[in-house]
Design a protein around this motif. Sequence first.
Motif, PDB file in Angstrom:
ATOM      1  N   PRO A   1      -1.580  -9.547   3.767  1.00  8.71           N
ATOM      2  CA  PRO A   1      -2.629  -8.839   2.911  1.00  8.71           C
ATOM      3  C   PRO A   1      -1.562  -7.601   2.015  1.00  8.71           C
ATOM      4  N   LEU A   2      -0.164  -7.765   1.960  1.00 11.75           N
ATOM      5  CA  LEU A   2       0.497  -6.972   1.005  1.00 11.75           C
ATOM      6  C   LEU A   2       0.136  -7.084  -0.350  1.00 11.75           C
ATOM      7  N   PRO A   3      -0.095  -5.803  -1.031  1.00  9.64           N
ATOM      8  CA  PRO A   3      -0.409  -5.974  -2.380  1.00  9.64           C
ATOM      9  C   PRO A   3       0.635  -6.082  -3.383  1.00  9.64           C
ATOM     10  N   ARG A   4       0.721  -6.900  -4.538  1.00  9.33           N
ATOM     11  CA  ARG A   4       1.618  -7.206  -5.448  1.00  9.33           C
ATOM     12  C   ARG A   4       1.501  -5.921  -6.429  1.00  9.33           C
ATOM     13  N   GLU A   5       0.312  -5.271  -6.659  1.00  4.30           N
ATOM     14  CA  GLU A   5       0.079  -4.218  -7.672  1.00  4.30           C
ATOM     15  C   GLU A   5      -0.233  -3.084  -6.752  1.00  4.30           C
ATOM     16  N   VAL A   6       0.316  -1.744  -7.368  1.00  4.90           N
ATOM     17  CA  VAL A   6      -0.462  -0.514  -6.788  1.00  4.90           C
ATOM     18  C   VAL A   6      -1.663   0.135  -7.646  1.00  4.90           C
ATOM     19  N   LEU A   7      -2.565  -0.078  -7.015  1.00  2.11           N
ATOM     20  CA  LEU A   7      -3.650   0.571  -7.907  1.00  2.11           C
ATOM     21  C   LEU A   7      -3.784   1.970  -8.290  1.00  2.11           C
ATOM     22  N   HIS A   8      -4.575   2.329  -9.227  1.00  2.00           N
ATOM     23  CA  HIS A   8      -4.436   3.615  -9.660  1.00  2.00           C
ATOM     24  C   HIS A   8      -5.040   4.664  -8.507  1.00  2.00           C
ATOM     25  N   LYS A   9      -5.889   4.183  -7.681  1.00  2.00           N
ATOM     26  CA  LYS A   9      -6.475   5.158  -6.532  1.00  2.00           C
ATOM     27  C   LYS A   9      -5.753   4.785  -5.460  1.00  2.00           C
ATOM     28  N   TRP A  10      -4.287   5.129  -5.486  1.00  2.00           N
ATOM     29  CA  TRP A  10      -3.587   4.437  -4.283  1.00  2.00           C
ATOM     30  C   TRP A  10      -3.313   5.616  -3.125  1.00  2.00           C
ATOM     31  N   SER A  11      -3.172   5.013  -2.079  1.00  2.00           N
ATOM     32  CA  SER A  11      -2.693   5.727  -0.739  1.00  2.00           C
ATOM     33  C   SER A  11      -1.348   5.365  -0.245  1.00  2.00           C
ATOM     34  N   PRO A  12      -0.839   6.302   0.623  1.00  3.73           N
ATOM     35  CA  PRO A  12       0.458   6.177   1.267  1.00  3.73           C
ATOM     36  C   PRO A  12       0.332   4.649   1.854  1.00  3.73           C
TER      37      PRO A  12
ATOM     38  N   GLN B   1      -1.085   2.117   1.160  1.00  4.45           N
ATOM     39  CA  GLN B   1      -1.049   0.931   0.046  1.00  4.45           C
ATOM     40  C   GLN B   1       0.479   0.924  -0.418  1.00  4.45           C
ATOM     41  N   ILE B   2       0.995   2.049  -0.703  1.00  4.92           N
ATOM     42  CA  ILE B   2       2.507   2.175  -1.271  1.00  4.92           C
ATOM     43  C   ILE B   2       3.278   1.699  -0.468  1.00  4.92           C
ATOM     44  N   GLY B   3       3.254   1.894   0.885  1.00  4.18           N
ATOM     45  CA  GLY B   3       4.050   1.606   2.173  1.00  4.18           C
ATOM     46  C   GLY B   3       3.914  -0.124   2.122  1.00  4.18           C
ATOM     47  N   GLU B   4       2.952  -0.707   2.044  1.00  2.00           N
ATOM     48  CA  GLU B   4       2.647  -2.164   2.173  1.00  2.00           C
ATOM     49  C   GLU B   4       3.386  -2.842   0.954  1.00  2.00           C
ATOM     50  N   HIS B   5       3.233  -2.201  -0.293  1.00  2.00           N
ATOM     51  CA  HIS B   5       3.714  -2.671  -1.319  1.00  2.00           C
ATOM     52  C   HIS B   5       5.160  -2.783  -1.549  1.00  2.00           C
ATOM     53  N   LEU B   6       5.748  -1.629  -0.955  1.00  2.00           N
ATOM     54  CA  LEU B   6       7.310  -1.460  -0.708  1.00  2.00           C
ATOM     55  C   LEU B   6       7.881  -2.610   0.158  1.00  2.00           C
ATOM     56  N   LEU B   7       7.017  -2.827   1.341  1.00  2.00           N
ATOM     57  CA  LEU B   7       7.214  -3.973   2.375  1.00  2.00           C
ATOM     58  C   LEU B   7       7.318  -5.249   1.713  1.00  2.00           C
ATOM     59  N   LEU B   8       6.384  -5.471   0.671  1.00  3.74           N
ATOM     60  CA  LEU B   8       6.247  -6.906   0.072  1.00  3.74           C
ATOM     61  C   LEU B   8       7.751  -7.046  -0.566  1.00  3.74           C
ATOM     62  N   LYS B   9       8.047  -5.916  -1.427  1.00  9.64           N
ATOM     63  CA  LYS B   9       9.338  -5.880  -2.064  1.00  9.64           C
ATOM     64  C   LYS B   9      10.427  -6.270  -1.241  1.00  9.64           C
ATOM     65  N   SER B  10      10.679  -5.449   0.000  1.00 11.00           N
ATOM     66  CA  SER B  10      11.696  -5.566   0.706  1.00 11.00           C
ATOM     67  C   SER B  10      11.783  -7.214   1.305  1.00 11.00           C
ATOM     68  N   LEU B  11      10.634  -7.763   1.708  1.00 10.23           N
ATOM     69  CA  LEU B  11      10.723  -9.257   2.195  1.00 10.23           C
ATOM     70  C   LEU B  11      11.123 -10.110   1.011  1.00 10.23           C
ATOM     71  N   THR B  12      10.742  -9.616  -0.044  1.00  8.66           N
ATOM     72  CA  THR B  12      11.194 -10.503  -1.364  1.00  8.66           C
ATOM     73  C   THR B  12      12.628 -10.443  -1.425  1.00  8.66           C
ATOM     74  N   TYR B  13      13.208  -9.011  -1.518  1.00  6.91           N
ATOM     75  CA  TYR B  13      14.669  -9.097  -1.406  1.00  6.91           C
ATOM     76  C   TYR B  13      15.487  -9.689  -0.452  1.00  6.91           C
ATOM     77  N   VAL B  14      14.725  -9.875   0.850  1.00  2.69           N
ATOM     78  CA  VAL B  14      15.474 -10.645   1.916  1.00  2.69           C
ATOM     79  C   VAL B  14      15.538 -12.302   1.853  1.00  2.69           C
ATOM     80  N   VAL B  15      14.209 -12.545   1.240  1.00  2.00           N
ATOM     81  CA  VAL B  15      14.175 -14.019   0.629  1.00  2.00           C
ATOM     82  C   VAL B  15      15.440 -14.340  -0.200  1.00  2.00           C
ATOM     83  N   ALA B  16      15.189 -13.524  -1.339  1.00  2.00           N
ATOM     84  CA  ALA B  16      16.203 -13.981  -2.326  1.00  2.00           C
ATOM     85  C   ALA B  16      17.909 -13.535  -2.070  1.00  2.00           C
ATOM     86  N   MET B  17      18.265 -12.778  -1.132  1.00  2.66           N
ATOM     87  CA  MET B  17      19.285 -12.415  -0.711  1.00  2.66           C
ATOM     88  C   MET B  17      20.440 -13.405  -0.810  1.00  2.66           C
TER      89      MET B  17
END
Length: 327
Positions: A94-105, A107-123
């Motif tokens: 359920p991790l979002p690729r984009e942060v919507l205009h009406k974001w919540s903390p 949603q931002i946390g989940e979005h950054l978690l997605l980024k983190s997991l991506t960096y781990v895979v690409a590492m």
Amino acid sequence: MKTEQLNRFAGFGIGLASLFTENVLAHPCIVLRRQCQVNYHAQHYHLTPFTVINIMYSFNKTQGPRALWKGMGSTFIVQGVTLGAEGIISEFTPLPREVLHKWSPKQIGEHLLLKSLTYVVAMPFYSASLIETVQSEIIRDNTGILECVKEGIGRVIGMGVPHSKRLLPLLSLIFPTVLHGVLHYIISSVIQKFVLLILKRKTYNSHLAESTSPVQSMLDAYFPELIANFAASLCSDVILYPLETVLHRLHIQGTRTIIDNTDLGYEVLPINTQYEGMRDCINTIRQEEGVFGFYKGFGAVIIQYTLHAAVLQITKIIYSTLLQNNI
């Protein structure tokens, strides 16, 4: 209709010019910057563009143009793996690729978690690509375009090229890699949005104050975003340069990589560091090389972004001339 076609073509051309500058024209600067960052032997820190140009000329003279363009294919592979991993993870979670205009903390946390997991895979692939860009052409075999993928998978399963006992396990590289990646993403996003906001407000005010020419209107449609991207990349690269130096040293340790001598422009040097982790690496650089040790090769960043700014300016002039001749 002619103007509309030109506009569409120009938009494509501008995007292509920017992509070419970021990934192709900048590559020799990235190669030299990384070689300087991992070269703990170096007496010359290359903090200015002048010494960087001189050493680039020496490498080109002794080894040919390939010395400055090595590992370019692998950098594209790392970008592809990163984009692919992000798409697949977001598809199955359920991790979002984009942060919507009406974001919540949350949603931002989940979005950054997605980024983190991506960096781990690409590492592991990033690690293999880094080796390709710093390994000296003098001792390097002609590696294929997919060597980076093979090396990355080999690093994960513990097979492939023999490494020394000083090689840091991938688990201990996760924190510095994710920290650098997430901070780079946050700084880039914030700067980009801030610059875009200022430029759009400036454009809006100038439109209110006076009637804008069709040429200026079309320039305003494309260039604010390119300028915002340029400012975002520049700021994040400059701010995180010391962390990037530490990250690259940790990734390269124990991989039996031989790099070019960035003091002389010829000869090669082995990488024999024995850092125990991120904290030890920071302390050792500070004690043995001083604060400027974190900024080795910084002159290459200055050249990289000067070239990028010049290409943006030239593209703008060409686009303006084409529009004026067709309107």
